[in-house]
Write a protein that holds these residues in place. Sequence first.
Motif, mmCIF file in Angstrom:
data_model
loop_
_atom_site.group_PDB
_atom_site.id
_atom_site.type_symbol
_atom_site.label_atom_id
_atom_site.label_comp_id
_atom_site.label_asym_id
_atom_site.label_seq_id
_atom_site.Cartn_x
_atom_site.Cartn_y
_atom_site.Cartn_z
ATOM 1 N N LEU A 47 0.839 -1.200 0.000
ATOM 2 C CA LEU A 47 0.000 0.000 0.000
ATOM 3 C C LEU A 47 0.877 1.254 0.000
ATOM 4 O O LEU A 47 0.631 2.208 -0.756
ATOM 5 C CB LEU A 47 -0.904 -0.050 1.236
ATOM 6 C CG LEU A 47 -1.885 1.079 1.513
ATOM 7 C CD1 LEU A 47 -3.092 0.522 2.277
ATOM 8 C CD2 LEU A 47 -1.250 2.184 2.358
ATOM 9 N N LYS A 48 1.874 1.258 0.853
ATOM 10 C CA LYS A 48 2.778 2.413 0.926
ATOM 11 C C LYS A 48 3.502 2.626 -0.400
ATOM 12 O O LYS A 48 3.605 3.771 -0.890
ATOM 13 C CB LYS A 48 3.791 2.191 2.051
ATOM 14 C CG LYS A 48 4.714 3.368 2.323
ATOM 15 C CD LYS A 48 5.650 3.067 3.483
ATOM 16 C CE LYS A 48 6.515 4.278 3.825
ATOM 17 N NZ LYS A 48 7.363 4.693 2.697
ATOM 18 N N ALA A 49 3.986 1.549 -0.998
ATOM 19 C CA ALA A 49 4.717 1.678 -2.266
ATOM 20 C C ALA A 49 3.809 2.190 -3.372
ATOM 21 O O ALA A 49 4.220 3.011 -4.209
ATOM 22 C CB ALA A 49 5.321 0.330 -2.648
ATOM 23 N N ILE A 50 2.560 1.721 -3.400
ATOM 24 C CA ILE A 50 1.617 2.159 -4.442
ATOM 25 C C ILE A 50 1.386 3.653 -4.356
ATOM 26 O O ILE A 50 1.471 4.378 -5.358
ATOM 27 C CB ILE A 50 0.293 1.376 -4.329
ATOM 28 C CG1 ILE A 50 0.498 -0.078 -4.753
ATOM 29 C CG2 ILE A 50 -0.802 2.030 -5.181
ATOM 30 C CD1 ILE A 50 -0.688 -0.973 -4.458
ATOM 31 N N PHE A 51 1.110 4.171 -3.157
ATOM 32 C CA PHE A 51 0.821 5.597 -3.024
ATOM 33 C C PHE A 51 2.076 6.459 -3.134
ATOM 34 O O PHE A 51 1.979 7.649 -3.444
ATOM 35 C CB PHE A 51 0.095 5.872 -1.705
ATOM 36 C CG PHE A 51 -1.373 5.537 -1.754
ATOM 37 C CD1 PHE A 51 -2.255 6.334 -2.464
ATOM 38 C CD2 PHE A 51 -1.862 4.411 -1.113
ATOM 39 C CE1 PHE A 51 -3.603 6.020 -2.525
ATOM 40 C CE2 PHE A 51 -3.207 4.091 -1.160
ATOM 41 C CZ PHE A 51 -4.088 4.903 -1.876
ATOM 42 N N ASP A 52 3.242 5.869 -2.900
ATOM 43 C CA ASP A 52 4.489 6.614 -3.109
ATOM 44 C C ASP A 52 4.911 6.623 -4.570
ATOM 45 O O ASP A 52 5.856 7.326 -4.948
ATOM 46 C CB ASP A 52 5.619 6.005 -2.267
ATOM 47 C CG ASP A 52 5.478 6.322 -0.787
ATOM 48 O OD1 ASP A 52 4.627 7.172 -0.444
ATOM 49 O OD2 ASP A 52 6.210 5.722 0.029
ATOM 50 N N GLY A 53 4.238 5.807 -5.403
ATOM 51 C CA GLY A 53 4.597 5.722 -6.809
ATOM 52 C C GLY A 53 5.831 4.893 -7.065
ATOM 53 O O GLY A 53 6.458 5.021 -8.125
ATOM 54 N N THR A 54 6.188 4.024 -6.096
ATOM 55 C CA THR A 54 7.410 3.220 -6.235
ATOM 56 C C THR A 54 7.124 1.739 -6.468
ATOM 57 O O THR A 54 8.061 0.950 -6.585
ATOM 58 C CB THR A 54 8.286 3.360 -4.971
ATOM 59 O OG1 THR A 54 7.542 2.927 -3.822
ATOM 60 C CG2 THR A 54 8.727 4.806 -4.776
ATOM 61 N N HIS A 55 5.851 1.360 -6.521
ATOM 62 C CA HIS A 55 5.509 -0.039 -6.794
ATOM 63 C C HIS A 55 5.752 -0.323 -8.275
ATOM 64 O O HIS A 55 5.317 0.424 -9.149
ATOM 65 C CB HIS A 55 4.047 -0.296 -6.436
ATOM 66 C CG HIS A 55 3.701 -1.744 -6.273
ATOM 67 N ND1 HIS A 55 3.627 -2.611 -7.348
ATOM 68 C CD2 HIS A 55 3.411 -2.487 -5.166
ATOM 69 C CE1 HIS A 55 3.289 -3.814 -6.909
ATOM 70 N NE2 HIS A 55 3.159 -3.769 -5.593
ATOM 71 N N GLU A 56 6.438 -1.416 -8.567
ATOM 72 C CA GLU A 56 6.830 -1.684 -9.949
ATOM 73 C C GLU A 56 5.637 -1.887 -10.868
ATOM 74 O O GLU A 56 5.608 -1.373 -11.990
ATOM 75 C CB GLU A 56 7.748 -2.912 -10.006
ATOM 76 C CG GLU A 56 9.117 -2.688 -9.363
ATOM 77 C CD GLU A 56 10.004 -3.903 -9.520
ATOM 78 O OE1 GLU A 56 9.544 -4.908 -10.112
ATOM 79 O OE2 GLU A 56 11.160 -3.854 -9.059
ATOM 80 N N ASP A 57 4.655 -2.644 -10.428
ATOM 81 C CA ASP A 57 3.505 -2.946 -11.284
ATOM 82 C C ASP A 57 2.279 -3.185 -10.399
ATOM 83 O O ASP A 57 1.949 -4.322 -10.069
ATOM 84 C CB ASP A 57 3.805 -4.179 -12.142
ATOM 85 C CG ASP A 57 2.770 -4.378 -13.242
ATOM 86 O OD1 ASP A 57 1.889 -3.503 -13.387
ATOM 87 O OD2 ASP A 57 2.838 -5.403 -13.939
#
Length: 675
Positions: free
Chosen positions: A607-617
Amino acid sequence: MSLLLWLAVFSAICLPGAVLLAWAQHRGWPPWTALSAALATICTVMFTVEHAVGFGSLRGAGGLLLIASAVLAVIGARQGWFNRRLLLTSLPFFAAVAVGLLWRGSYPSLFPSAERLTDLYFIVNYLDGERLPPMDHWMPPYAFDFYYALQHYGAALMARLFGLSPGGAYNVAFVLLMALTPALTWELARRQGLARGYAALLLVVLMAGGTGASIWTRVVATNTEAKPDNVNVYDGMAGSARFIGNYDQRINTALGERLFGKPDVPGAERPELPLETFGYQYYIGDYHPPIAGFFLLALALSLMWAAQSEARTPGTRLALAGLAAATVPLTIAAHTWVFPLHGLMVGVWGLTQAGHAWRSGDRDLAGRWLMALVLGGLAALVLLLPFLTGFTSRSLSTPVAWVGAGQRTPLLSFVALMLPVLVLLTLSAFVPAALRGFVWPVAGVLVLALIASELIFIDDLSGGRHERTNTTMKWWGWIWVATLIGVAPAVMISPRRWVRAVAALALASTLFYVIDIVKFISNTTQPDLMQLHGDGIYRRDAGGPAIIDALKVAPRGIVLERVDKYAYDDGSAYSLLAGQPVFLGWPLHEVTWRGQLPEIWSRHNALKAIFDGTHEDPVPYLLAHDVRYIVWSWREANHKPDAREVLDKQLASHYQWRELAKWGDRPLGLWTLRE
C-alpha cells in the motif's frame, strides 16, 4: 440534518419499543425490564440465525414494523395503555437521551480518537446483512470472527431496519443503548422503594458524576504550564478517571505531595490504573463494549430483583431467574472482560436464593432454583455457539497473572479514587432486612472483585506500566456501576438517617465532575453540531464530501486508502463512513487480533509503495486482491503530489481516473476499476 429531523428519526426507531413498553406496563410487568429483555433476546436470536443465513437489507421489514407498531399504538391508546404513569416511568429514559444527544450532537464526528473509528468499523462489518461471520472490512476477504461485537451487530441491525448511514447508526445506537441503563436503574430503584429525590441523585451521579478523585484533581495540582483553557478542560475531564498513574503525575502542591507522593522519576513509574465510569463514556464517545456490559449488568440486577421479590408464582420467579442467568453468556459476546464478574454476581445471588429455600425446608424449590439458573445460562450459551465456534479459536491468549509488588495500587490513591464505592459497600451492612437477600450477595461479590483486582489481572498485550490498565479500566468501571445500581438504592432506603445522609454525601462528592463537564463544553467548539452521520470532520476536508458521497453510491467494492500510521490514522475513514470495505485498515489492530500474520505487513508495505509511486507494477497486485476503488485525497496530494501522475499511468490500463475536486491546483478523486 437538523435537530428536528433527527428527533423524528429517533421517534420512528423508538415507536416499536414504546408500544412494547406500554403493553408490558398494562400487563403489570416492569416495563423497562421487559423491553430491555426483549431487545436483548431479539438481537441475540437474530445474531444466531444470521450465522446460518444472512437476511441482507431489512428496510422493507423495518417499514412493516413501523406500520404494525403504529396500528398497535392506536389500539393501545384506545385501551388505555399510554397513561401518566408510563410517562413518568419514561422520564429517566428521555433525560438520558437528552444527555446522549447533548454529547453526540455536540461532538458527532468519528475520527481516530480513542476507538471511534474502530467501533465504526465493527458496525460496518455487519451492515451488508451477509451470513455471519461477516467479511472483515479492514482486511477482506478474511472473516471478522475475533471480537465480542454483539452490540455493534445490534447497531447494524437497527441501521438495516431503518436505513441509517454507518455513522448515523453509530451515534443513534450510542444514544439509545446508553439511555437504557439509566432507565433500568431508575425503575429498579423505585421498585425497591427509593424516594424520588434519592433516585434522581442516583441518576445524576450515574450519568454526570466522576469518581472519588473528582475532589482531589482540584487541589493536588495547579496549572504551572499556563495552558489555554481549551487544553486544561481535557485534563479536567480525564483527570478523575485517569488519576492513578496519569493525572497524579502533575501533582505540584504540598498537600498533593504529602498525600499521594511526588510525580515519578524516570525508571520508577507507577502503573497507570484508570477507572472509566458510565458517565465517562459520554465524554470519550466510543460505542465500545463497556456500555453493553453496563446494560447487561442493569438488566441482570432488575431481573434478579423481579425474581426474588416481585414474581407472583414460583414458575414466574424461576423463569425470571433463568433470564438473569442468560445474561451471563451474553457478556462473552458483548463484553468478555466482565464475564467472570457478571457470572459470579448472578451465580452467588442464585445460590443464595437456593440456600434460602433449602434452609426453609423446601429442598425441591432449592433444586428448581439451581435448575433455572443452569438452564437459563445454557440456553443463551447454545444460542451463541455459532459465534463462539470462531471466536474461541481466534481470540487472544489472555492468561490470568498475579499482580507483582511493583504493580500494586498506592493505598491512598486507591482510597481517594474509590471512596464513594467503599463507603456504599460498607453501609450495605445497614440496609433494610427486606433488601438484604438481594443486596448482600451483590455487595459481597463486589468486595471480592475489588480484592481480586489487586491480586490478579488479565495479561493481555499491554506491558510495562500499562500491564494492569485494561483490567482496572474494565473491572473497576463495572464494580463502580454495579455499586450504584445494585447497592446504593438499598443503602439510601436504610431506616437510619445518618446512613442515608452519608451515602448521599458520598454520591454527591462525585458531582464536582459537573464543573469539568461545563468547562469542557463551554471551552470547546462544536463545528459539526448535530451532524450525526459522523462525517462532519471529513466533510471539511478539501474534496472530502465529493469522495465520501461518490463511495456511498458506488457499487460495493474494496477500496484502497492510504494508511500512514500503524494505528489511529485517518486512513479508511472515508470508506467506513460510506459503508465500503478497505484493502487494509490499521495494521497494529489487525496484528493484535490475528497475530503476526505476514500478509498484514506485506499489504501495508505494498500500500505504501503504491501511493508513493514506487511499486513496480501495481495493477496485477490490485486485481489479485479485488481492489475496485483507489482514493486520492488531500492527504495523498500533500504527502507526495507527484506520485499521482506516476500512479495514473500505472493504473490507466485497468482503472479510470475520476476527478471529483481540487485542492489548489492538485486534483482529488478516485480511480475506479474499468468494467
